[in-house]
Design a protein around this motif. Structure first.
Motif, PDB file in Angstrom:
ATOM      1  N   ASN A  51       0.825  -1.206   0.000  1.00 17.15           N
ATOM      2  CA  ASN A  51       0.000   0.000   0.000  1.00 17.15           C
ATOM      3  C   ASN A  51       0.863   1.261   0.000  1.00 17.15           C
ATOM      4  O   ASN A  51       0.532   2.240  -0.676  1.00 17.15           O
ATOM      5  N   VAL A  55       2.578   3.941  -3.651  1.00 12.82           N
ATOM      6  CA  VAL A  55       2.625   5.414  -3.693  1.00 12.82           C
ATOM      7  C   VAL A  55       4.048   5.867  -4.039  1.00 12.82           C
ATOM      8  O   VAL A  55       4.256   6.738  -4.895  1.00 12.82           O
ATOM      9  N   GLU A 311       0.202   7.071   2.730  1.00 13.82           N
ATOM     10  CA  GLU A 311      -1.153   7.052   2.143  1.00 13.82           C
ATOM     11  C   GLU A 311      -1.836   8.411   2.327  1.00 13.82           C
ATOM     12  O   GLU A 311      -2.474   8.931   1.405  1.00 13.82           O
ATOM     13  N   ARG A 338      -9.823   9.675   4.772  1.00 14.07           N
ATOM     14  CA  ARG A 338      -8.783   8.897   5.452  1.00 14.07           C
ATOM     15  C   ARG A 338      -9.243   8.269   6.768  1.00 14.07           C
ATOM     16  O   ARG A 338      -8.778   7.191   7.144  1.00 14.07           O
ATOM     17  N   TRP A 388      -4.596  -1.682  -0.777  1.00  9.95           N
ATOM     18  CA  TRP A 388      -5.020  -0.284  -0.926  1.00  9.95           C
ATOM     19  C   TRP A 388      -4.237   0.405  -2.040  1.00  9.95           C
ATOM     20  O   TRP A 388      -3.034   0.174  -2.220  1.00  9.95           O
ATOM     21  N   SER A 389      -4.940   1.252  -2.761  1.00  8.63           N
ATOM     22  CA  SER A 389      -4.261   2.078  -3.753  1.00  8.63           C
ATOM     23  C   SER A 389      -4.873   3.482  -3.701  1.00  8.63           C
ATOM     24  O   SER A 389      -6.060   3.643  -3.387  1.00  8.63           O
ATOM     25  N   ALA A 390      -4.075   4.493  -4.006  1.00  5.85           N
ATOM     26  CA  ALA A 390      -4.529   5.888  -3.871  1.00  5.85           C
ATOM     27  C   ALA A 390      -5.642   6.227  -4.857  1.00  5.85           C
ATOM     28  O   ALA A 390      -6.452   7.101  -4.587  1.00  5.85           O
TER      29      ALA A 390
END
Ligand SMILES: Cc1cc2nc3c(=O)[nH]c(=O)nc-3n(C[C@H](O)[C@H](O)[C@H](O)COP(=O)(O)OP(=O)(O)OC[C@H]3O[C@@H](n4cnc5c(N)ncnc54)[C@H](O)[C@@H]3O)c2cc1C
Length: 392
Positions: A51, A55, A311, A338, A388-390
């Motif tokens: 994750n 980024v 993140e 967030r 998770w990805s942005a």
């Protein structure tokens, strides 16, 4: 021509440096203020999970990070007292196939150097070392802040101010409704053991995790395999005294032979008292927002504090980039996006602490449960963190 908006960032830790890069690339001018006169990092390691890795890769930094990092093949969980293996979780290729990005371990100074070099090479970021953001005030025209440098104060009026000033953040205290930092009653003792001094029973190509009622021990290689990062987390003693070595021999000196040998091989121990900040508190006030440990410092039991700061930076840059003319709304949207995820990770870190430090009987039940589930299933329980990805 339209003026380039300025974002000021207080704190050049992992969170502040990453935010500076992402915001500069989103078209902002950045003033990055760091209290210390130099960028220095404690001699310790950090695990970079997918994750966060994604980024950093998006910033074009993965190659530089991979050159300094290790990619362990497994996470080997053992009983501290008996030394018996409890379970092995596959990392390496299996992990990368499952979660789309490698699991890496790196020395914190190496990660900071990669980020700092990228910041130095980025047009549009001014770094101000030895400069502390001492306070801010929001008003109808926006925000003003005071910067202290060399015994002098000056006023700045950025379009937005980010408090990436760590768990001990002074700026957090200026946000109405912000949470307070709490001592966890546990201390992380950290040491770097040269690879040449690695004792038998400590394989360098795995992340080692040893569990016991007195605490837990984690080790993994850093610095291209030249050193082993060792972290031991134990409860604080009512009557503490002596060096880190003394404390650890008292607490886990009766653990299995490889642990005893590791304690003997560590040249010095650094104490890191663990404190947390509840993510439920307020993070923003007008054009000011907290980021990273300043907003939500968490216990290190799922190795996600730095990853959450990274993140945060990605989501912050997306919202500020999209709502360029309403910074307060952009910051509120960042916090709203967030908070649920950070809360879930924060709570997972808390419950993992209880799981790791169970007493003899409950610990035996835990070990049996872990064996029953098996390494892959255990790892998959954290899949929601790693996937998770942005980009939403
Ligand atoms: C034992 C242990 C192991 C960990 N392992 C991992 C791991 O494996 N993976 C992971 O992702 N995370 C890990 N973490 C968590 C991680 O270290 C932190 O979450 C992360 O460093 C937080 O980064 P930050 O930028 O928010 O804050 P910090 O790194 O604390 O940076 C804050 C910076 O702000 C500066 N500053 C403070 N006040 C001011 C001011 N007023 N003006 C200007 N500058 C200021 C400080 O000097 C500092 O440089 C671990 C933590 C511990 C304790």
């Amino acid at each position: 021509m339209e003026r380039t908006p300025t974002v000021a960032i207080a704190g050049a830790g992992i969170g502040g440096l990453t935010a500076a890069l992402l915001l500069a690339r989103a078209g902002f001018h950045i003033d990055l203020f760091e209290r210390h006169p130099a960028l220095t990092e404690a001699g310790a390691g950090i695990q970079i999970t997918p994750n966060a890795g994604r980024v950093l890769d998006g910033l074009g930094l993965d190659r530089a990070i991979a050159a300094k990092a290790s990619a362990p093949r497994a996470l080997l969980v053992r009983s501290g007292r008996s030394g018996r293996r409890i379970v092995t979780m596959p990392l390496g290729d299996t992990f990368e196939r499952g979660f789309g990005f490698p699991y890496r371990t790196i020395h914190r100074a190496d990660l900071q150097r990669v980020l700092a070099e990228a910041v130095a090479a980025e047009a549009g970021i001014d770094v101000h070392l030895g400069s502390a953001v001492a306070g801010f005030a929001t008003h109808e025209r926006g925000l003003t802040a005071i910067v202290e440098s060399g015994g002098r104060d000056r006023e700045i009026a950025p379009d937005a101010l980010i408090g990436a000033d760590g768990a001990r953040s002074d700026l957090r205290g200026l946000v109405p409704g912000a949470a307070e930092r709490r001592a966890s009653g546990r201390t992380a003792w950290r040491a770097l053991v040269p690879a040449a001094a690695l004792p038998a029973g400590i394989p360098p190509d795995v992340v080692g995790l040893w569990l016991g009622s007195a605490g837990h021990l984690v080790h993994y290689t850093v610095q291209n395999g030249e050193a082993l990062n060792v972290v031991v987390v134990v409860r604080d003693e009512a009557l503490s005294g002596g060096s880190g070595g003394d404390v650890l021999w008292r607490r886990i000196g009766n653990w299995a032979k490889p642990v005893q040998a590791l304690l003997g091989a560590a040249p010095a121990w650094q104490a890191w008292p663990i404190s947390t900040v509840d993510p439920s508190g307020a993070w923003t006030e007008g054009r000011f927002a907290l980021l990273g440990d300043a907003a939500h410092a968490m216990a290190p039991f799922v190795a996600q504090g730095g990853a959450m700061a990274i993140e945060d930076a990605a989501v912050l840059a997306r919202h500020l980039g999209a709502l360029r003319h309403d910074r307060a709304a952009a910051l509120a949207a960042y916090a709203a996006e967030r908070r649920p995820r950070v809360k879930r990770v924060w709570k997972t870190a808390e419950s993992t602490a209880d799981l790791y430090h169970m007493g003899l009987l409950t610990g035996a039940v835990r070990n049996a449960g872990m064996r029953f589930l098996g390494g892959r299933a255990l790892l998959n329980r954290y899949g929601w963190i790693y996937r998770w990805s942005a980009d939403r």
